[in-house]
Design a protein around this motif. Sequence first.
Motif, PDB file in Angstrom:
ATOM      1  N   LEU A 260       0.822  -1.207   0.000  1.00  0.00           N
ATOM      2  CA  LEU A 260       0.000   0.000   0.000  1.00  0.00           C
ATOM      3  C   LEU A 260       0.858   1.260   0.000  1.00  0.00           C
ATOM      4  O   LEU A 260       1.931   1.290   0.599  1.00  0.00           O
ATOM      5  CB  LEU A 260      -0.911   0.020   1.230  1.00  0.00           C
ATOM      6  N   PHE A 261       0.371   2.296  -0.670  1.00  0.00           N
ATOM      7  CA  PHE A 261       1.005   3.603  -0.634  1.00  0.00           C
ATOM      8  C   PHE A 261      -0.072   4.649  -0.869  1.00  0.00           C
ATOM      9  O   PHE A 261      -1.158   4.340  -1.371  1.00  0.00           O
ATOM     10  CB  PHE A 261       2.117   3.712  -1.699  1.00  0.00           C
ATOM     11  N   PRO A 262       0.178   5.915  -0.513  1.00  0.00           N
ATOM     12  CA  PRO A 262      -0.864   6.934  -0.610  1.00  0.00           C
ATOM     13  C   PRO A 262      -0.784   7.775  -1.878  1.00  0.00           C
ATOM     14  O   PRO A 262       0.265   7.920  -2.503  1.00  0.00           O
ATOM     15  CB  PRO A 262      -0.585   7.813   0.612  1.00  0.00           C
ATOM     16  N   LYS A 263      -1.908   8.318  -2.237  1.00  0.00           N
ATOM     17  CA  LYS A 263      -1.998   9.498  -3.084  1.00  0.00           C
ATOM     18  C   LYS A 263      -2.806  10.535  -2.314  1.00  0.00           C
ATOM     19  O   LYS A 263      -3.324  10.243  -1.229  1.00  0.00           O
ATOM     20  CB  LYS A 263      -2.659   9.187  -4.425  1.00  0.00           C
ATOM     21  N   PHE A 264      -2.923  11.737  -2.901  1.00  0.00           N
ATOM     22  CA  PHE A 264      -3.619  12.827  -2.240  1.00  0.00           C
ATOM     23  C   PHE A 264      -4.660  13.430  -3.182  1.00  0.00           C
ATOM     24  O   PHE A 264      -4.569  13.290  -4.405  1.00  0.00           O
ATOM     25  CB  PHE A 264      -2.619  13.892  -1.784  1.00  0.00           C
TER      26      PHE A 264
ATOM     27  N   MET B  49       5.710   8.467 -11.899  1.00  0.00           N
ATOM     28  CA  MET B  49       7.002   8.970 -12.324  1.00  0.00           C
ATOM     29  C   MET B  49       8.057   7.953 -11.870  1.00  0.00           C
ATOM     30  O   MET B  49       8.498   7.952 -10.714  1.00  0.00           O
ATOM     31  CB  MET B  49       7.270  10.356 -11.733  1.00  0.00           C
ATOM     32  N   ARG B  50       8.445   7.050 -12.769  1.00  0.00           N
ATOM     33  CA  ARG B  50       9.273   5.904 -12.367  1.00  0.00           C
ATOM     34  C   ARG B  50      10.649   6.318 -11.842  1.00  0.00           C
ATOM     35  O   ARG B  50      11.179   5.694 -10.920  1.00  0.00           O
ATOM     36  CB  ARG B  50       9.454   4.954 -13.559  1.00  0.00           C
ATOM     37  N   ASP B  51      11.232   7.351 -12.429  1.00  0.00           N
ATOM     38  CA  ASP B  51      12.565   7.756 -11.986  1.00  0.00           C
ATOM     39  C   ASP B  51      12.531   8.302 -10.561  1.00  0.00           C
ATOM     40  O   ASP B  51      13.548   8.273  -9.859  1.00  0.00           O
ATOM     41  CB  ASP B  51      13.219   8.761 -12.944  1.00  0.00           C
TER      42      ASP B  51
ATOM     43  N   GLN C 223       6.968   9.346  -3.601  1.00  0.00           N
ATOM     44  CA  GLN C 223       7.427  10.461  -4.415  1.00  0.00           C
ATOM     45  C   GLN C 223       7.330  10.184  -5.912  1.00  0.00           C
ATOM     46  O   GLN C 223       7.433  11.109  -6.724  1.00  0.00           O
ATOM     47  CB  GLN C 223       8.851  10.871  -4.038  1.00  0.00           C
ATOM     48  N   GLY C 224       7.111   8.938  -6.300  1.00  0.00           N
ATOM     49  CA  GLY C 224       6.858   8.641  -7.704  1.00  0.00           C
ATOM     50  C   GLY C 224       5.395   8.599  -8.064  1.00  0.00           C
ATOM     51  O   GLY C 224       5.047   8.542  -9.247  1.00  0.00           O
TER      52      GLY C 224
END
Length: 276
Positions: A91-95, A152-154, A164-165
Motif C-alpha cells: 500500500l502507498f498513498p496518493k492525495f 514517475m518511475r525515476d 514520491q513517484g
Amino acid sequence: MRLVAYRDGNGAEALGRVEDGTVRRLKGVDRIDRTVASAAVLDAEAETGGVALDDLTLLPVARPEKIFCVGLNYRSHVAETERELPSYPVLFPKFASNLIGAGADIVLPPESKQVDYEAELAVVIGRSGRRIDRKNALGHVLGYTICNDVTMRDFQYKSHQWMQGKAWDDSTPLGPVLVTADEIDPGALDIGLRLNGAEMQSSSTDRMIFDVAELIAVTSQFTRLEVGDVILTGTPGGVGFRRDPQVFLADGDVVEVEIGGIGTLRNTVRAEGEAR
C-alpha cells in the motif's frame, strides 16, 4: 446508477445522474465526500432538465480524504517486475490534489523523464467503518470507477518508498463516471489501456491477488474508512517501464483506460506549462 461530478455553468461543483448520455443534476447534493451520506446521493431527486455529458467539464467523481493505492496486485505485473507474489497488500498513498477529471490534461512535470501509465479499477467508499470484516466489506462500497495511476518511475525508484513517484499534483485521472455497487461485480471486469490507440494493457479483475473485499478489510484495520475515500486496486502487466524498449508518456499522447461495465477514461498528456 451512473453518476458524474462536474462544474456547472457558474463554475460551481455539481453532481449528476447520467441517463442516455444526458446528465440531470441532483438536488441537495453536489459532491461525494465524508460530509455526505451515501443514502443522500442514492436517494437524491434529479432536476427535470439535463445537459449532454459530452458538453460538461468533468471533475474527479469523488473528493476523498484518503486515497489508498495497491501495488503488485496482478500476477502479470508481479511477473514483469520479477518480484515474488506478495502475501500482504503493498500500500502507498496518493492525495486529493493529485486527482484530475476525465478529459483533463495529465501534466508532465519537467523533473521526470519516465512518466508511466497504469490502468486500475477504483473503489469509492459509501459507508464508513473501522475493522470491517471481509464478509461485510462490499456493503461499504458506494460504487466503482476508473483510474490511471500515473507514475514517475525515476522518482518512484529513488528509494524503497514509492510515494514520491506516485503523488504528483494534477497527474491522476479518476472517472469519468461512478457506477453504483448494485450494478457491478468488481471481480469480473475486463480492464485495459490504450496509448494513442495501441493496446498496452489487457486483463481482468478476476486476476487480482487481493480482491476488493480483502483490500477494504486490510485498509480499515489500521484506519477508519470514510465516505468518498478511494482504493485503487492495482494494475495488470504491460506498464511502459517494464517493456523492451521502454515506453513513457510524452506531450500530446492520448491515454484511454477502459473497464467493462463502467466505460472509458480518456486524457491527453501535456507538458507542464502547456496544459490547458
